[in-house]
Write a protein that holds these residues in place. Structure first.
Motif, short mmCIF file in Angstrom:
data_model
loop_
_atom_site.label_atom_id
_atom_site.label_comp_id
_atom_site.label_asym_id
_atom_site.label_seq_id
_atom_site.Cartn_x
_atom_site.Cartn_y
_atom_site.Cartn_z
N UNK A 1 42.79 60.42 48.23
CA UNK A 1 42.20 59.73 49.38
C UNK A 1 42.43 60.54 50.66
N UNK A 2 43.65 61.07 50.78
CA UNK A 2 43.98 61.88 51.96
C UNK A 2 43.09 63.11 52.01
N UNK A 3 42.89 63.72 50.84
CA UNK A 3 42.07 64.91 50.75
C UNK A 3 40.62 64.60 51.15
N UNK A 4 40.10 63.49 50.65
CA UNK A 4 38.73 63.10 50.98
C UNK A 4 38.60 62.79 52.47
N UNK A 5 39.62 62.12 53.01
CA UNK A 5 39.52 61.77 54.43
C UNK A 5 39.67 63.00 55.31
N UNK A 6 40.20 64.09 54.75
CA UNK A 6 40.24 65.34 55.51
C UNK A 6 38.90 66.06 55.42
N UNK A 7 37.98 65.52 54.63
CA UNK A 7 36.65 66.11 54.54
C UNK A 7 36.41 66.94 53.29
N UNK A 8 37.36 66.89 52.34
CA UNK A 8 37.21 67.71 51.14
C UNK A 8 36.11 67.16 50.24
N UNK A 9 35.40 68.08 49.58
CA UNK A 9 34.35 67.67 48.67
C UNK A 9 34.89 67.48 47.27
N UNK A 10 34.00 67.06 46.37
CA UNK A 10 34.41 66.76 45.00
C UNK A 10 35.01 67.94 44.27
N UNK A 11 34.43 69.13 44.46
CA UNK A 11 34.90 70.32 43.76
C UNK A 11 36.31 70.70 44.22
N UNK A 12 36.52 70.60 45.53
CA UNK A 12 37.84 70.92 46.10
C UNK A 12 38.90 69.99 45.50
N UNK B 1 39.04 61.85 62.68
CA UNK B 1 39.98 60.74 62.42
C UNK B 1 40.73 61.01 61.13
N UNK B 2 42.01 60.78 61.17
CA UNK B 2 42.86 61.05 60.02
C UNK B 2 43.75 59.84 59.76
N UNK B 3 44.27 59.82 58.56
CA UNK B 3 45.03 58.64 58.15
C UNK B 3 46.44 59.04 57.73
N UNK B 4 47.40 58.17 58.05
CA UNK B 4 48.75 58.34 57.53
C UNK B 4 48.99 57.16 56.60
N UNK B 5 49.38 57.45 55.38
CA UNK B 5 49.37 56.41 54.36
C UNK B 5 50.68 55.65 54.27
#
Lengths: 286, 264
Positions: free
Chosen positions: A179-190, B90-94
């Motif tokens: 989830x963190x990776x996706x919210x950083x803008x990472x795509x599926x392949x990454x 926007x970024x998240x802290x979990x």
């Protein structure tokens, strides 16, 4: 301490194997078996198919460690060469099945929907048919040979891997680090390359090592029944099968190759088991 | 704190299927706005939809209806490529520092991930310097760069999570129960760190918590949520002094006090 941090996962794994007694001993036996069969000509001066009809069915001794078989061939030599087949069967179809199962499992978990349904129902079908029965059908259709044994073993084994990989992937995709990776803008392949595959690796390795003994046993059984590897190719199962009529008069003929199968299977089994313990994050210490 | 709205939600609803045509409404027709530079706290009991609302704002999940505007642009309908520029801002802290860090990556790679995705640092030395800077900002030792998450304590892991979140210089940080998995002394350290970073980097912050004493420390304004709806929004001081809604009074009364001393 500092040097320890620099180690990568592979080196850590190697170190852990050295500390685990079961992994160390079974690993050494596997290494020995690989060396013996790879460099077989160095350990024997007989030919695995060379017949010597004057010296048929000789008891152990007289230059023949395990005696000779019904055509006067040296049993020890044939075991070394038969082990090559067993090792090939141990690694090739198992690795291909692991790759196929992993790819399909990840696809099923990533695309969901119809893809997921089709792949998983296929896996269900494969898992619901008894493996040996299925292999027999394949071998009767394709004819007995090394290639058809490999094909039938791949078909038997991919389903389980796909199923496990799918469920682990689904769990990983829900995790907060993805989830963190996706919210950083990472795509599926990454996400796949950086998070899913590395975290799947222990699971795949364990499945792989546990499938190895199963493959060896299946090949031996199929060859024993006479539908697997065909003479003049050598296989441990084939040797055991051919010698069964002499079981009471000359037990070493069947027991020597059968014993070799047992040693190979047990070493891989113990090694896989130890590896599972080592890779289990719960048992790992910081 | 300015009067400019950074992100706002307009009548957003999200429900989950429970099977057999039944649906659980997690967030029900909620509107809220977050001003630039402020810390808005979202409080409420477990399961009231706080985290769902946070993930809706982050666009990690899609709302059934309603709009989410980031600086006036409706991002609720954007997807994939069009959404990516907003991901950076926007970024998240979990909540759980243990599960929000990939166990198989080193701290270096965890913090570098957003930088890699955005190709912020083209060469290795620059990347290294940025990571060390970030470690310094969250008060972690530089030697920890090659450690694995399992070698860190809970508070240290959360600091890594914070470093990752601020790596891209975002404008909005959403903290989803970011301190509730930590023990009290570590909580205080992390809260102070967040407060300091917010000031230094000019961040706006949506702070989700169920702990009203934590909220009192960090927030400018408070939204009280219950059962998927916001029942009260007020300045922190006003809310604590004169809780308007019955549920807010109930929440305030449930803060444990030492002796007979009520929470002021």
């Amino acid at each position: 301490m500092k040097a320890e941090r620099k180690r990568n996962t592979g080196q850590e794994l190697f170190r852990a194997c050295l500390h685990n007694k079961a992994a160390l001993i079974s690993g050494l036996i596997i290494l020995l078996i690989i060396l013996l069969s790879t460099f077989a000509p160095l350990f024997t001066h007989y030919d695995e198919t060379g017949q010597d009809l004057m010296n048929r069915l000789m008891p152990p001794g007289n230059g023949h460690l395990f005696g000779t078989d019904e055509l006067g061939r040296d049993v020890f030599t044939r075991i070394l060469y038969g082990t090559r087949v067993s090792l090939l069967i141990a690694l090739l179809p198992t690795a291909l099945a692991a790759a196929l199962g992993t790819a399909l499992g990840i696809c099923a978990a990533s695309f969901r929907g119809a893809t997921d349904f089709i792949i998983m129902r296929l896996a269900d079908i494969m898992l619901s048919i008894p493996g040996m029965l299925f292999a027999m059908v394949v071998l009767y259709t394709l004819g007995g040979s090394l290639a058809s044994v490999v094909i039938s073993l791949i078909l038997i084994e991919w389903g389980e891997t796909a199923r496990v990989v799918r469920s682990v992937t689904l769990k990983l995709r829900e995790s907060e680090f993805v989830e963190a990776s996706v919210s950083a803008g990472a795509g599926g392949l990454h996400v796949m390359i950086w998070h899913i595959l590395p975290n799947l690796l222990p699971t795949i390795i364990v499945l792989f090592t546990l499938n190895i003994p199963a493959s060896i046993l299946s090949e031996s059984a199929l060859s024993f029944l006479g539908i697997g590897i065909q003479p003049p190719q050598v296989s441990l199962g084939l040797m055991t099968g051919a010698s069964r009529q002499y079981l009471f008069q000359m037990p070493w003929l069947a027991l020597a190759p059968a014993g070799m199968i047992m040693v190979i299977v047990l070493s891989f089994h113990f090694f896989g088991d130890a590896l599972r313990d080592i890779l289990d994050p719960g048992r790992r210490t910081a | 704190m300015s009067e400019e709205i950074l992100i706002s939600a307009r009548n957003i609803t999200k429900s989950y299927s429970l099977g057999r045509k039944k649906r659980h409404i997690a967030v029900n027709d909620v509107s809220l706005e977050l001003y630039k530079g402020e810390t808005l706290a979202l409080v409420g009991e477990s399961g009231c939809g706080k985290s769902t609302l946070a993930r809706l704002l982050m666009r990690l999940i899609k709302a059934d209806s309603g709009r989410i505007c980031f600086e006036g642009t409706d991002i609720s309908a954007l997807s994939g490529r069009a959404l990516k520029p907003y991901r950076k801002r926007m970024q998240m802290i979990f909540q759980d520092p243990a599960s929000s860090l990939d166990p198989r990556l080193r701290i270096r790679d965890i913090i570098a991930e957003p930088l890699r995705v955005w190709r912020v640092c083209p060469d290795k030395t620059e990347m290294e310097r940025r990571i060390l800077d970030l470690l310094d900002m969250v008060e972690l030792k530089e030697s920890m760069i090659d450690w694995y998450p399992r070698e860190l304590s809970g508070g240290q892991k959360q600091r890594v999570g914070i470093a990752r979140a601020i790596a891209l210089d975002p404008e909005l940080i959403i903290c989803d129960e970011s301190v509730s998995a930590l023990d009290v002394s570590v909580q205080a350290q992390i809260l102070n760190l967040l407060k300091r970073l917010k000031k230094e980097l000019g961040l706006s912050c949506l702070f989700i918590s169920h702990d009203l004493s934590v909220v009192n420390f960090i927030a400018d304004r408070v939204c009280v949520m219950r059962g998927g709806v916001i029942c009260e929004t007020a300045d922190t001081e006003t809310l604590y002094a004169h809780p308007g809604h019955e549920y807010t009074r109930y929440l305030l009364s449930s803060i444990p006090a030492i002796g007979d001393d009520p929470v002021s």
